[in-house]
Design a protein around this motif. Structure first.
Motif, PDB file in Angstrom:
ATOM      1  N   SER A  85       0.829  -1.207   0.000  1.00  0.00           N
ATOM      2  CA  SER A  85       0.000   0.000   0.000  1.00  0.00           C
ATOM      3  C   SER A  85       0.864   1.257   0.000  1.00  0.00           C
ATOM      4  N   GLY A  86       0.525   2.183  -0.894  1.00  0.00           N
ATOM      5  CA  GLY A  86       1.242   3.454  -0.980  1.00  0.00           C
ATOM      6  C   GLY A  86       2.468   3.426  -1.856  1.00  0.00           C
ATOM      7  N   ALA A  87       2.809   2.259  -2.410  1.00  0.00           N
ATOM      8  CA  ALA A  87       4.049   2.129  -3.174  1.00  0.00           C
ATOM      9  C   ALA A  87       3.971   2.838  -4.521  1.00  0.00           C
ATOM     10  N   THR A  88       5.066   3.436  -4.877  1.00  0.00           N
ATOM     11  CA  THR A  88       5.243   4.064  -6.183  1.00  0.00           C
ATOM     12  C   THR A  88       6.079   3.152  -7.074  1.00  0.00           C
ATOM     13  N   TYR A  94       5.699   9.930  -1.380  1.00  0.00           N
ATOM     14  CA  TYR A  94       5.002  11.137  -0.948  1.00  0.00           C
ATOM     15  C   TYR A  94       5.951  12.058  -0.180  1.00  0.00           C
ATOM     16  N   ASP A  95       5.742  13.369  -0.375  1.00  0.00           N
ATOM     17  CA  ASP A  95       6.579  14.389   0.279  1.00  0.00           C
ATOM     18  C   ASP A  95       8.052  14.181  -0.021  1.00  0.00           C
ATOM     19  N   ASP A  96       8.341  13.672  -1.203  1.00  0.00           N
ATOM     20  CA  ASP A  96       9.713  13.475  -1.676  1.00  0.00           C
ATOM     21  C   ASP A  96      10.491  12.464  -0.837  1.00  0.00           C
ATOM     22  N   ALA A  97       9.775  11.595  -0.132  1.00  0.00           N
ATOM     23  CA  ALA A  97      10.427  10.579   0.704  1.00  0.00           C
ATOM     24  C   ALA A  97      11.059   9.498  -0.161  1.00  0.00           C
ATOM     25  N   ASP A  98      12.055   8.818   0.387  1.00  0.00           N
ATOM     26  CA  ASP A  98      12.721   7.720  -0.305  1.00  0.00           C
ATOM     27  C   ASP A  98      11.887   6.449  -0.127  1.00  0.00           C
ATOM     28  N   PHE A  99      11.297   5.974  -1.220  1.00  0.00           N
ATOM     29  CA  PHE A  99      10.453   4.768  -1.192  1.00  0.00           C
ATOM     30  C   PHE A  99      11.164   3.576  -1.838  1.00  0.00           C
ATOM     31  N   SER A 100      12.475   3.596  -1.878  1.00  0.00           N
ATOM     32  CA  SER A 100      13.198   2.524  -2.563  1.00  0.00           C
ATOM     33  C   SER A 100      13.022   1.168  -1.890  1.00  0.00           C
ATOM     34  N   ASP A 101      12.589   1.162  -0.618  1.00  0.00           N
ATOM     35  CA  ASP A 101      12.359  -0.112   0.065  1.00  0.00           C
ATOM     36  C   ASP A 101      11.060  -0.780  -0.371  1.00  0.00           C
ATOM     37  N   ARG A 102      10.165  -0.041  -1.027  1.00  0.00           N
ATOM     38  CA  ARG A 102       8.850  -0.576  -1.390  1.00  0.00           C
ATOM     39  C   ARG A 102       8.461  -0.336  -2.846  1.00  0.00           C
ATOM     40  N   VAL A 130       5.200  12.716  -8.533  1.00  0.00           N
ATOM     41  CA  VAL A 130       6.632  12.475  -8.742  1.00  0.00           C
ATOM     42  C   VAL A 130       7.070  13.084 -10.073  1.00  0.00           C
ATOM     43  N   LYS A 131       8.360  13.313 -10.186  1.00  0.00           N
ATOM     44  CA  LYS A 131       8.908  13.883 -11.410  1.00  0.00           C
ATOM     45  C   LYS A 131       9.011  12.818 -12.490  1.00  0.00           C
ATOM     46  N   MET A 132       8.727  13.222 -13.728  1.00  0.00           N
ATOM     47  CA  MET A 132       8.673  12.277 -14.836  1.00  0.00           C
ATOM     48  C   MET A 132      10.052  11.816 -15.278  1.00  0.00           C
ATOM     49  N   GLY A 133      10.998  12.722 -15.429  1.00  0.00           N
ATOM     50  CA  GLY A 133      12.297  12.381 -15.976  1.00  0.00           C
ATOM     51  C   GLY A 133      12.221  12.125 -17.472  1.00  0.00           C
ATOM     52  N   GLU A 134      13.313  11.642 -18.037  1.00  0.00           N
ATOM     53  CA  GLU A 134      13.383  11.366 -19.470  1.00  0.00           C
ATOM     54  C   GLU A 134      13.184   9.871 -19.728  1.00  0.00           C
ATOM     55  N   TYR A 135      12.738   9.541 -20.929  1.00  0.00           N
ATOM     56  CA  TYR A 135      12.668   8.135 -21.319  1.00  0.00           C
ATOM     57  C   TYR A 135      14.097   7.607 -21.444  1.00  0.00           C
ATOM     58  N   LYS A 136      14.366   6.519 -20.744  1.00  0.00           N
ATOM     59  CA  LYS A 136      15.709   5.945 -20.744  1.00  0.00           C
ATOM     60  C   LYS A 136      15.582   4.434 -20.692  1.00  0.00           C
ATOM     61  N   TYR A 137      16.200   3.749 -21.651  1.00  0.00           N
ATOM     62  CA  TYR A 137      15.997   2.306 -21.791  1.00  0.00           C
ATOM     63  C   TYR A 137      17.281   1.489 -21.579  1.00  0.00           C
ATOM     64  N   GLY A 138      18.204   2.026 -20.850  1.00  0.00           N
ATOM     65  CA  GLY A 138      19.432   1.304 -20.523  1.00  0.00           C
ATOM     66  C   GLY A 138      20.400   2.196 -19.782  1.00  0.00           C
ATOM     67  N   ASP A 139      21.461   1.586 -19.240  1.00  0.00           N
ATOM     68  CA  ASP A 139      22.502   2.320 -18.511  1.00  0.00           C
ATOM     69  C   ASP A 139      21.913   3.180 -17.389  1.00  0.00           C
ATOM     70  N   TRP A 140      20.975   2.608 -16.644  1.00  0.00           N
ATOM     71  CA  TRP A 140      20.351   3.360 -15.565  1.00  0.00           C
ATOM     72  C   TRP A 140      21.312   3.542 -14.399  1.00  0.00           C
ATOM     73  N   ARG A 141      21.284   4.711 -13.818  1.00  0.00           N
ATOM     74  CA  ARG A 141      21.997   4.974 -12.570  1.00  0.00           C
ATOM     75  C   ARG A 141      20.974   5.013 -11.446  1.00  0.00           C
ATOM     76  N   ASP A 144      18.569   7.807 -11.514  1.00  0.00           N
ATOM     77  CA  ASP A 144      17.516   7.756 -12.536  1.00  0.00           C
ATOM     78  C   ASP A 144      16.227   7.160 -11.986  1.00  0.00           C
ATOM     79  N   LEU A 145      16.364   6.234 -11.042  1.00  0.00           N
ATOM     80  CA  LEU A 145      15.215   5.467 -10.574  1.00  0.00           C
ATOM     81  C   LEU A 145      14.324   6.250  -9.612  1.00  0.00           C
ATOM     82  N   TYR A 146      14.680   7.480  -9.339  1.00  0.00           N
ATOM     83  CA  TYR A 146      13.823   8.359  -8.544  1.00  0.00           C
ATOM     84  C   TYR A 146      12.887   9.170  -9.441  1.00  0.00           C
ATOM     85  N   TYR A 147      12.948   8.899 -10.737  1.00  0.00           N
ATOM     86  CA  TYR A 147      12.073   9.533 -11.719  1.00  0.00           C
ATOM     87  C   TYR A 147      11.195   8.459 -12.360  1.00  0.00           C
TER      88      TYR A 147
END
Length: 225
Positions: A85-88, A94-102, A130-141, A144-147
């Motif tokens: 529940s609540g996962a992005t 939400y509120d720019d929190a780090d949700f990388s655990d979920r 959340v921010k959209m970012g650019e379309y990226k299909y490889g070499d992710w850092r 990048d995964l916060y977009y």
């Protein structure tokens, strides 16, 4: 002698039952819409409980969830229901929190051994803005995964990599932001993942009601059968 062998073979074909059709296993990667107490990994946040919190939903039995109805009515087997529940989808919550655990991009490798994967997400990304970012299909850092767009691509890339020859569908909620909708369609097109666009889902507190779950299941079944 030949006639005896032929008759014996024919008799065996009649008497030996044909093997039963193997039921395909469905796994779900989702957010609150797909949670239910006791059916998701321990520690994952839950929206749907039994008994229900009547102020937020009338859904109180697992049989009322969209995925249980899809599995039962479609003749499938239940696999991993990895809902939180609540996962992005991306690592920003939400509120720019780090949700990388979920986040979906983190959990997408933990789906068991399915034949079909149903992804129901992007709702919280839309609600959290959340921010959209650019379309990226490889070499992710990691950054990048916060977009949303690169995280969405990385998630589908990993699913295609870790679950070859598995049918994958993305279920897109109604009433989300246009940027989210358009991005989901674009990234899914890149990875050849069909998008099931939900319509007219009855909701309470922003979540499917019993009526909404039934319509949800019907729309998914129609798309995957």
């Amino acid at each position: 002698m030949k006639k005896t062998i032929t008759l014996f073979c024919l008799l065996m074909l009649v008497l030996v039952p044909a093997p039963a059709q193997v039921r395909r296993t469905i796994a779900v990667l989702g957010d609150s819409y797909s949670t239910f107490q006791g059916f998701i990994p321990e520690g994952n946040a839950i929206w749907y409980y039994s008994p229900a919190n009547k102020q937020q939903t009338d859904v109180e039995r697992v049989e009322q969830t969209w995925w249980w109805q899809v599995i039962k009515q479609g003749g499938y087997k239940m696999g991993m229901i990895n809902a939180y529940s609540g996962a992005t989808i991306c690592n920003t919550g939400y509120d720019d929190a780090d949700f990388s655990d979920r986040s979906f991009v983190t959990r997408c490798r933990n789906l068991g051994n399915p034949d079909i994967i149903l992804i129901c997400g992007a709702t919280n990304d839309s609600w959290a803005g959340v921010k959209m970012g650019e379309y990226k299909y490889g070499d992710w850092r990691r950054a990048d995964l916060y977009y949303f767009r690169p995280a969405m691509a990385k998630m589908l890339n990993d699913i295609r990599l870790y679950y070859p020859n598995v049918d994958v569908y993305f279920i897109l909620n109604s009433q989300l932001k246009d940027d989210i909708n358009n991005s989901v369609v674009e990234v899914c097109r890149h990875y050849d993942v069909p998008v099931i666009k939900l319509k007219d889902i009855d909701k309470k507190s922003g979540h499917p009601s019993i009526k909404g779950m039934k319509s949800f299941a019907e729309q998914v079944l129609k798309a995957i059968k």
